[in-house]
Design an enzyme around this catalytic site. Structure first.
Site, PDB file in Angstrom:
ATOM      1  N   LYS A   1      -1.764  -0.216   5.732  1.00 21.53           N
ATOM      2  CA  LYS A   1      -1.148  -1.533   5.538  1.00 21.53           C
ATOM      3  C   LYS A   1      -0.539  -2.088   6.824  1.00 21.53           C
ATOM      4  O   LYS A   1      -0.695  -3.268   7.131  1.00 21.53           O
ATOM      5  CB  LYS A   1      -0.125  -1.509   4.406  1.00 21.53           C
ATOM      6  CG  LYS A   1       1.052  -0.608   4.633  1.00 21.53           C
ATOM      7  CD  LYS A   1       1.868  -0.414   3.369  1.00 21.53           C
ATOM      8  CE  LYS A   1       2.964   0.596   3.615  1.00 21.53           C
ATOM      9  NZ  LYS A   1       2.498   1.908   4.043  1.00 21.53           N
TER      10      LYS A   1
ATOM     11  N   GLY B   1       0.833  -1.191   0.000  1.00 20.65           N
ATOM     12  CA  GLY B   1       0.000   0.000   0.000  1.00 20.65           C
ATOM     13  C   GLY B   1       0.868   1.240   0.000  1.00 20.65           C
ATOM     14  O   GLY B   1       2.090   1.155   0.140  1.00 20.65           O
ATOM     15  N   GLY B   2       0.245   2.368  -0.136  1.00 20.61           N
ATOM     16  CA  GLY B   2       0.957   3.631  -0.098  1.00 20.61           C
ATOM     17  C   GLY B   2       1.194   4.092   1.328  1.00 20.61           C
ATOM     18  O   GLY B   2       0.789   3.428   2.292  1.00 20.61           O
TER      19      GLY B   2
ATOM     20  N   ALA C   1      13.051  -0.059  10.492  1.00 25.11           N
ATOM     21  CA  ALA C   1      13.251   1.392  10.526  1.00 25.11           C
ATOM     22  C   ALA C   1      14.393   1.776  11.454  1.00 25.11           C
ATOM     23  O   ALA C   1      14.658   1.112  12.446  1.00 25.11           O
ATOM     24  CB  ALA C   1      11.972   2.090  10.983  1.00 25.11           C
TER      25      ALA C   1
ATOM     26  N   ASP D   1       8.013  -5.128   9.204  1.00 22.75           N
ATOM     27  CA  ASP D   1       7.529  -3.797   8.824  1.00 22.75           C
ATOM     28  C   ASP D   1       8.731  -2.858   8.830  1.00 22.75           C
ATOM     29  O   ASP D   1       9.220  -2.486   9.886  1.00 22.75           O
ATOM     30  CB  ASP D   1       6.461  -3.333   9.819  1.00 22.75           C
ATOM     31  CG  ASP D   1       5.593  -2.217   9.266  1.00 22.75           C
ATOM     32  OD1 ASP D   1       5.857  -1.736   8.147  1.00 22.75           O
ATOM     33  OD2 ASP D   1       4.650  -1.821   9.963  1.00 22.75           O
TER      34      ASP D   1
ATOM     35  N   ARG E   1       1.341  -1.651  19.176  1.00 23.62           N
ATOM     36  CA  ARG E   1       1.598  -3.088  19.266  1.00 23.62           C
ATOM     37  C   ARG E   1       1.259  -3.656  20.644  1.00 23.62           C
ATOM     38  O   ARG E   1       1.542  -3.034  21.662  1.00 23.62           O
ATOM     39  CB  ARG E   1       3.064  -3.385  18.948  1.00 23.62           C
ATOM     40  CG  ARG E   1       3.408  -3.130  17.508  1.00 23.62           C
ATOM     41  CD  ARG E   1       4.721  -3.748  17.123  1.00 23.62           C
ATOM     42  NE  ARG E   1       5.867  -3.224  17.819  1.00 23.62           N
ATOM     43  CZ  ARG E   1       6.672  -2.279  17.347  1.00 23.62           C
ATOM     44  NH1 ARG E   1       6.442  -1.748  16.171  1.00 23.62           N
ATOM     45  NH2 ARG E   1       7.699  -1.870  18.038  1.00 23.62           N
TER      46      ARG E   1
ATOM     47  N   HIS F   1       4.189   3.521  15.977  1.00 23.02           N
ATOM     48  CA  HIS F   1       4.037   2.096  15.687  1.00 23.02           C
ATOM     49  C   HIS F   1       4.194   1.269  16.954  1.00 23.02           C
ATOM     50  O   HIS F   1       3.443   0.310  17.167  1.00 23.02           O
ATOM     51  CB  HIS F   1       5.062   1.645  14.633  1.00 23.02           C
ATOM     52  CG  HIS F   1       4.621   1.888  13.230  1.00 23.02           C
ATOM     53  ND1 HIS F   1       4.175   0.877  12.422  1.00 23.02           N
ATOM     54  CD2 HIS F   1       4.561   3.012  12.494  1.00 23.02           C
ATOM     55  CE1 HIS F   1       3.850   1.371  11.230  1.00 23.02           C
ATOM     56  NE2 HIS F   1       4.085   2.664  11.252  1.00 23.02           N
TER      57      HIS F   1
END
Length: 188
Positions: free
Chosen positions: A13, A7-8, A34, A82, A52, A48
Site C-alpha cells: 500500500k 491494505g495489510g 511513525a 503514511d 522516497r 521508507h
C-alpha cells in the site's frame, strides 16, 4: 481529491501511494506519522525514507494531523499521509485513552476525540491531492485485550469514515491494487 489506500502489513500500500504521488507530477509533501520507539521501528522508517524521491518535502506529525494537512494543502500540491494506522495508535497511547479502555471506561480522552473529529472535518475542505494510507487490521481474529479490540474497532471506523469522504479508495493485497470506489473529480 482525497484518496484512501488500504491494505495489510507489507501488502504494497505504501509503495502504491508513493507511485501515485510521484506520477501526479505535483509538488509532494510526505506526512509521516511513525515514531521510532525502538530499533525495529527505526529500521522500518529508514526503509521508507530510502524509497522516497529526494525532492519530496517531509513533515513528521504523529498527533496533530488535521492541522498539518490544513497548513500544507494547496492547489497543485500532493500530500501523502503514511499512515493513519500509526497516527491512531499514537492518539490512543499519547493521551489517556488507553488507561480509560483498560479501566473499562468510555473513552473521553480530549486529544483522541478532538484529533479524530478534526481530521474528518478538515479533509473535505482541503485543496490539492490528498493520499491517505491505512492498514486494514480487521480481517483477522478478534484480538485479545480491551485496548487491542478498541484499536481494531476504531481503525475500522476511521477507515469507513475516510472512505466515505474519499473520491478514490483502493485496497492492496499482495502488491495488487483493487479499486473499491472511484468518483470522477471535476477540475474547475
Amino acid at each position: 481529491m482525497i484518496e484512501l489506500i488500504l491494505g495489510g502489513a507489507r501488502s504494497g500500500k505504501s509503495a502504491l501511494a508513493e507511485k501515485i504521488a510521484q506520477e501526479s507530477r505535483l509538488k509532494v509533501t510526505y506526512l509521516a506519522t511513525a515514531q521510532a520507539g525502538d530499533s525495529e521501528m527505526a529500521s522500518r522508517i529508514t526503509h521508507h525514507q530510502a524509497r522516497r524521491p529526494v525532492q519530496w518535502s517531509l513533515l513528521e506529525e504523529p498527533l496533530h494531523l488535521a492541522a498539518a494537512l490544513e497548513q500544507q494543502a494547496a492547489p497543485g500540491k500532493c500530500l501523502l499521509v503514511d499512515c493513519l494506522t500509526l497516527w491512531l495508535s499514537n492518539l490512543i497511547f499519547q493521551g489517556d485513552a488507553w488507561r480509560q479502555i483498560e479501566a473499562g471506561k468510555v473513552v473521553t480522552c480530549p486529544l483522541f476525540l478532538r484529533e479524530l473529529q478534526s481530521l474528518l472535518e478538515t479533509l473535505p475542505r482541503l485543496q490539492g491531492h490528498i493520499i491517505l494510507v491505512s492498514n486494514e487490521v480487521g480481517l483477522g481474529i478478534v484480538p485479545m485485550g480491551p485496548v487491542n479490540r478498541f484499536y481494531t474497532d476504531e481503525n475500522g471506523r476511521l477507515n469507513q469514515a475516510i472512505a466515505k469522504l474519499a473520491d478514490q479508495v483502493t485496497f492492496v493485497a499482495a502488491g495488487l491494487p483493487l479499486v473499491l470506489k472511484s468518483t470522477p473529480v471535476h477540475m474547475g
